[in-house]
Scaffold this active site. Structure first.
Site, mmCIF file in Angstrom:
data_model
loop_
_atom_site.group_PDB
_atom_site.id
_atom_site.type_symbol
_atom_site.label_atom_id
_atom_site.label_comp_id
_atom_site.label_asym_id
_atom_site.label_seq_id
_atom_site.Cartn_x
_atom_site.Cartn_y
_atom_site.Cartn_z
ATOM 1 N N ASN A 227 0.872 -1.173 0.000
ATOM 2 C CA ASN A 227 0.000 0.000 0.000
ATOM 3 C C ASN A 227 0.911 1.225 0.000
ATOM 4 O OD1 ASN A 227 -1.779 2.045 0.490
ATOM 5 N ND2 ASN A 227 -2.700 1.126 2.309
ATOM 6 N N ARG B 130 -2.735 -2.004 -3.315
ATOM 7 C CA ARG B 130 -3.972 -1.249 -3.080
ATOM 8 C C ARG B 130 -3.924 0.019 -3.940
ATOM 9 N NH1 ARG B 130 -5.018 3.216 1.266
ATOM 10 N NH2 ARG B 130 -7.225 3.522 0.936
ATOM 11 N N HIS C 176 -12.880 3.294 0.176
ATOM 12 C CA HIS C 176 -12.903 2.253 1.222
ATOM 13 C C HIS C 176 -13.621 0.992 0.749
ATOM 14 C CE1 HIS C 176 -12.841 5.542 4.579
ATOM 15 N NE2 HIS C 176 -11.608 5.146 4.313
ATOM 16 N N ARG D 269 -11.155 16.033 7.282
ATOM 17 C CA ARG D 269 -12.002 16.352 6.120
ATOM 18 C C ARG D 269 -13.397 16.776 6.574
ATOM 19 N NH1 ARG D 269 -10.839 10.784 3.034
ATOM 20 N NH2 ARG D 269 -9.135 10.465 4.496
ATOM 21 N N GLU E 196 -8.339 -5.188 4.837
ATOM 22 C CA GLU E 196 -8.250 -4.905 3.401
ATOM 23 C C GLU E 196 -7.109 -5.690 2.752
ATOM 24 O OE1 GLU E 196 -8.406 -1.030 5.121
ATOM 25 O OE2 GLU E 196 -9.296 -0.256 3.289
#
Ligand code: AMP
Length: 403
Positions: free
Chosen positions: A7, A94, A183, A244, A388
Site C-alpha cells: 500500500n 492497493r 474504502h 475532512r 483490506e
C-alpha cells in the site's frame, strides 16, 4: 503461495507478506511500514511474525530505494522471513482510485497502468504514489505478476441515481464527474464477513457497513452489492472525518474563496486537511484526543463528537430507507472498533425501530468479530474488524494462479 501486499502512499510504503494456502487458510509472515520517504529521517518498522522486529531511521530518497529496503528486510538473516526475493510469487497493490474503468482486481499491464494514470486527476495524492510503487516492484522483481485492487471497485454496482450528481450532465460526459466512493475493499470485506458471522445469506441480505476511522464512510450493501456509499467524486464527501469536512453546502466554497483570497488548491487543502475534527474542535484530528478533551468538559470536543454521531446516524437512517429495511449493521476501522460509546450512541438513535445494544458485551468488545446487539434486537449489530490486505492477497492469489 507467497504474496506481498503493498500500500504505497506519497511518502510511505506499507507492506504485508502472506503465505496463502486458500482464501481462509493463510499466515501473515511479516508486516511493516516505511515512512517519510524522501526525508532525512525515513523510518522502517519491520515486524516479522513470531520473532522480534526492528525499526531503523536512515534517509531513503525515493520509492524505488524504499522497495529495495523493504525487500532486504524480508530476507534479512536475523529479522527476515524469506530466503530470497524469488520466493515472492505475486504482488498485490492497493489502488485508491480506479474510477469507472475497474469493477474488480486486475493484472497490471500497460493499459491498466495508463488508466491508473488517468485516474490521478481524481486522487492526486494517492494514484501517483501507487504508480511509483508498481514501477519500484517491477525493478526489483521484474518477472513477478503484479495485481491491483481498487478502493472504488466495490462501489461500481451503484445505479446512476446513486452515483450521479445533479450537475449539468455534460460534466459527467466531459470530465467523469460522478460519485465513485472509497474504502470499497473494506466495505466488501466487512459486509461479507459480517453476513457470514451473523448467519445471513449474503445474496439475500441488507447490510450497512460503517467504516469509521481517520477517513470514514458508510455503505449500503444489498444482496452483497453496494447500492450507495457516502464518499463521492473524492473521499471528501460524506461525513465528518479527522481532517475532512464531509458534506457542506457547495456555495460556502466560492464564498470563502472570495472572502479569504483562497486559490482552488488552498480551498482543497482547507477542506481536506484543516477541517473535520481538527477544524471544528480546534484541538486535534485524533478521536482519542477528542475523547480526552470531552472528559475534561471541553465543549468544542463534545460538539465535534456529537456531530460524528449525528452524521453516522443520518447515513444509516437514509440507507435503511433506501434498502427498505436492514438486517445487519457492521462497525469497523480505528474509531468504531475502539470506541464502545460511539457504537452505543449511534445505535441509541435507532431504538425507535427496536434495535438494542447489549451494553455489557459492547463495552467489553474491541478489535474482534462480535455481535453487540441483544438477542431480541430487531436488527443485528456487529463489530467486524476490517482486513483490506487479506482481500488484496486473496484477489492476487486468484489472478496469479489463473495465469
Ligand atoms: P484508522 O484510520 O482506522 O486507523 O483510525 C484512526 C482513528 O482511530 C483515530 O482517530 C484514533 O483516535 C482512533 N483510535 C485508534 N485506536 C484507538 C483506541 N485504542 N481508542 C480510541 N480511539 C482509537
Amino acid at each position: 503461495m507467497i504474496i506481498l501486499v503493498i500500500n504505497c502512499g506519497s511518502s510511505s510504503i506499507k507492506y504485508q507478506l502472506f503465505d496463502m494456502k486458500n482464501d481462509n487458510e493463510y499466515n501473515v509472515l511479516a508486516k511493516g511500514i516505511l515512512e517519510k520517504i524522501g526525508l532525512p529521517d525515513t523510518k522502517l518498522k519491520h515486524n516479522p511474525t513470531g520473532k522480534e522486529g526492528f525499526s531503523r531511521v536512515s534517509p531513503i530518497a525515493d520509492h524505488k530505494l524504499g522497495m529495495q529496503v523493504v525487500m532486504e528486510a524480508l530476507i534479512d538473516p536475523v529479522y527476515g522471513v524469506l530466503k530470497s526475493f524469488n520466493d515472492i510469487q505475486a504482488v498485490g497493490h492497493r489502488i485508491v482510485q480506479g474510477a469507472d474503468f475497474f469493477d474488480k482486481s486486475v493484472l497490471v499491464d500497460d493499459d491498466v497502468l495508463e488508466k491508473i494514470g488517468i485516474c490521478c486527476d481524481f486522487a492526486p495524492l494517492h494514484n501517483p504514489a501507487h504508480l511509483l510503487g508498481i514501477a519500484a516492484v517491477k525493478e526489483v522483481l521484474p518477472d513477478v505478476p503484479q495485481i491491483v485492487t481498487f478502493d472504488t471497485a466495490f462501489h461500481q454496482t451503484m445505479e446512476p441515481k446513486a452515483y450521479m450528481y445533479a450537475l449539468p450532465y455534460e460534466y459527467y460526459e466531459k470530465y467523469h464527474v460522478r460519485r465513485y466512493g472509497a474504502h470499497g475493499t473494506s466495505h466488501l470485506f466487512v459486509s461479507h464477513k459480517g453476513a457470514e458471522f451473523a448467519g445471513l445469506d449474503i445474496n439475500n441480505s441488507r447490510i450497512i457497513t460503517c467504516h469509521i476511522g481517520n477517513g470514514s464512510s458508510v455503505t449500503a450493501v444489498k444482496n452483497g452489492k453496494c447500492v450507495d456509499t457516502s464518499m463521492g467524486f473524492t473521499p471528501l464527501e460524506g461525513m465528518i472525518m479527522g481532517t475532512r469536512c464531509g458534506n457542506i453546502d457547495a456555495s460556502i466554497l466560492p464564498y470563502l474563496m472570495k472572502k479569504e483570497n483562497m486559490t482552488p488548491d488552498e480551498a482543497t487543502a482547507m477542506m481536506n486537511k484543516k477541517s473535520g475534527f481538527i477544524g471544528l474542535s480546534g484541538l486535534s484530528s485524533d478521536c482519542r484526543d477528542l475523547c480526552g478533551f470531552r472528559e475534561q468538559g471541553n465543549e468544542r470536543a463534545k460538539l465535534t463528537l456529537d456531530k460524528l454521531v449525528l452524521d453516522i446516524t443520518k447515513l444509516i437512517g437514509g440507507y435503511i430507507a433506501e434498502m427498505n429495511g436492514v438486517d445487519l449493521i457492521c462497525f469497523t476501522a480505528g474509531i468504531a472498533e475502539n470506541n464502545a460509546w460511539l457504537r452505543r450512541d449511534v445505535m441509541a438513535n435507532f431504538a425507535y425501530m427496536g434495535i438494542k445494544i447489549d451494553n455489557e458485551v459492547n463495552d467489553a468488545t474491541r478489535g474482534i468479530d462480535r455481535i453487540i446487539s441483544t438477542p431480541d434486537s430487531s436488527v443485528k449489530v456487529a463489530l467486524i474488524p476490517t482486513d483490506e490486505e487479506l482481500v488484496i492477497a486473496r484477489d492476487t492469489k486468484h489472478i496469479a494462479e489463473s495465469l
